[in-house]
Motif scaffolding. Sequence first.
Motif, PDB file in Angstrom:
ATOM      1  N   ILE B  15      33.119  55.702  19.137  1.00 22.03           N
ATOM      2  CA  ILE B  15      33.674  54.444  19.643  1.00 22.03           C
ATOM      3  C   ILE B  15      33.334  54.385  21.124  1.00 22.03           C
ATOM      4  CG2 ILE B  15      35.811  53.198  20.156  1.00 22.03           C
ATOM      5  CD1 ILE B  15      36.918  54.547  17.581  1.00 22.03           C
ATOM      6  N   GLU B  16      32.745  53.273  21.538  1.00 21.88           N
ATOM      7  CA  GLU B  16      32.355  53.125  22.941  1.00 21.88           C
ATOM      8  C   GLU B  16      33.201  52.050  23.595  1.00 21.88           C
ATOM      9  OE1 GLU B  16      28.158  52.440  23.614  1.00 21.88           O
ATOM     10  OE2 GLU B  16      28.544  51.776  25.675  1.00 21.88           O
ATOM     11  N   LEU B  17      33.628  52.350  24.810  1.00 23.40           N
ATOM     12  CA  LEU B  17      34.515  51.455  25.545  1.00 23.40           C
ATOM     13  C   LEU B  17      33.927  51.266  26.935  1.00 23.40           C
ATOM     14  CD1 LEU B  17      37.456  50.508  24.837  1.00 23.40           C
ATOM     15  CD2 LEU B  17      38.252  52.593  25.924  1.00 23.40           C
ATOM     16  N   LEU B  78      34.232  57.921  22.715  1.00 24.58           N
ATOM     17  CA  LEU B  78      35.141  58.750  21.920  1.00 24.58           C
ATOM     18  C   LEU B  78      34.377  59.152  20.664  1.00 24.58           C
ATOM     19  CD1 LEU B  78      38.161  56.310  22.181  1.00 24.58           C
ATOM     20  CD2 LEU B  78      37.946  58.456  23.420  1.00 24.58           C
ATOM     21  N   THR B  79      34.162  60.449  20.500  1.00 23.57           N
ATOM     22  CA  THR B  79      33.421  60.927  19.336  1.00 23.57           C
ATOM     23  C   THR B  79      34.364  61.718  18.439  1.00 23.57           C
ATOM     24  OG1 THR B  79      31.442  61.044  20.703  1.00 23.57           O
ATOM     25  CG2 THR B  79      31.374  62.206  18.599  1.00 23.57           C
ATOM     26  N   ALA B  80      34.593  61.182  17.242  1.00 26.12           N
ATOM     27  CA  ALA B  80      35.487  61.839  16.285  1.00 26.12           C
ATOM     28  C   ALA B  80      34.655  62.703  15.353  1.00 26.12           C
ATOM     29  CB  ALA B  80      36.258  60.789  15.490  1.00 26.12           C
TER      30      ALA B  80
ATOM     31  N   SER C  14      32.486  49.083  21.086  1.00 22.36           N
ATOM     32  CA  SER C  14      31.707  49.067  19.855  1.00 22.36           C
ATOM     33  C   SER C  14      32.198  50.185  18.964  1.00 22.36           C
ATOM     34  CB  SER C  14      30.210  49.158  20.161  1.00 22.36           C
ATOM     35  OG  SER C  14      29.783  50.485  20.210  1.00 22.36           O
ATOM     36  N   LEU C  15      32.127  49.934  17.657  1.00 30.17           N
ATOM     37  CA  LEU C  15      32.685  50.871  16.693  1.00 30.17           C
ATOM     38  C   LEU C  15      31.831  50.897  15.426  1.00 30.17           C
ATOM     39  CD1 LEU C  15      35.576  49.095  14.895  1.00 30.17           C
ATOM     40  CD2 LEU C  15      34.880  48.261  17.110  1.00 30.17           C
ATOM     41  N   PRO C  16      31.955  51.957  14.637  1.00 36.25           N
ATOM     42  CA  PRO C  16      31.180  52.035  13.399  1.00 36.25           C
ATOM     43  C   PRO C  16      31.761  51.105  12.335  1.00 36.25           C
ATOM     44  CG  PRO C  16      32.613  53.955  13.600  1.00 36.25           C
ATOM     45  CD  PRO C  16      32.786  53.155  14.859  1.00 36.25           C
TER      46      PRO C  16
END
Lengths: 120, 152, 155
Positions: B15-17, B78-80, C14-16
Amino acid sequence: MMLEDELTVSTRECDGVAIIDLSGDVTTFAEEKINNAYHEVTSKGARHVLLNFRQNDYINSAGIAILIGIVTEVTRNEQKLAVSGLSPHFQKIFRMVGLAQYAEIYQDEEEALAAFKRQA
Amino acid sequence: MSGETPPRDPVERVIELRLPSKLGYERVAMDTASSLARRMGFQPDRVESLKTAVSEAVTNAIEHGNEHDAAMKVVVLLTARAGELIVDVADQGRKPFDHNQTIRRPVIEEVLEQDDKGGWGIWLIRELMDEVEFSTAPSGGNQIRMVIHLEQ
Amino acid sequence: MNTPACSPASLELSLPSELGYEVIARDAVAAFACRLGIPAERIEDLKTVLCEACINAMEHGNSLDPGLRVQIFCRIEAERLVVEVLDQGVSRYTAAPTPLSIGEKVAGQGSARGMGLLLISQLCDEAGFVTRSGPGNCFRFAFHRQPGHCSSGDR
């Protein structure tokens, strides 16, 4: 990585009302659990069914679709359905989509049970 | 990418913010990170630690890296992953980290003597997170990578 | 906390395209709206609208391919909070011309699904698709800021 706040569904009986407790996300992933719980109480002969929410934080249109499915079956099986424990926002949403025409909305479990008692 | 079957259980989700460099917006990064961490299954105390670390990292990027220029962005990734959450915070600043700051542990007695009572941010991050690494972002600014492990 | 007019209050994320991740976007945008002083009740509406818009982008726009991204742009524009949700447009989608009523759904005359856009249109002040030259769908919605109803901004 699955991110859902997985729905926990349990059933119990109180004053002749089958209560289905729902805590967690009510989304597309909840379908099987909700349907199973409903079929379980129905097979035991429930006439009055209460969907008792726990101020759930996330209910979406896919979740509402599942509940419409329940309303369809409740109508067919001539049961009475009520809901309780929804946050003010989701009470508004339920009224908005018309679910309130098919299921009375109560603030909490006690209020719902008292209403079922009056009708009985 | 096309033509290949994507892996059935991909290893990570990102998720990029992108936030304006204005104090107060660190709150957005904190709430986003805590929302993700909670749903990944982190315990409440770990989520609180993460929020503090993210807040310190984003505040540093706003104040030092981007020097409060609201037009400059702070990028939070944010890398899950299955067993951990990685948070990268990058600024677009031209001022590199003071290397001394990134390794020093402030001593309360010394800090009390100074006019600037700050400087706790990086130390706090190191205390709260499982892994911390400083580098240069692809954009040329500073980047901090923080890793928090999911203990089952 | 109020934002001065000159401040470029904006948020991009942005999100998957995987169901569940819309909730993270929801909480990011809610925190942003909170900073802008949007009242709590309207933030609840915004949260539902954002989730529905993201789900549409994931399911219809990106065919639930987790490798494809959903982008969200939020900004303040003339006393409105404007949010755009973009997908990578595997397929175009639009609203059904005449959505089924709840009575028809309950009577089993069609899918109970497909209420996302209906909810969106009832909860926000403006909503609709924006024409784009490139591939992908862009869905834009807006909430009007109500002056005098500003909350403290901190939750």
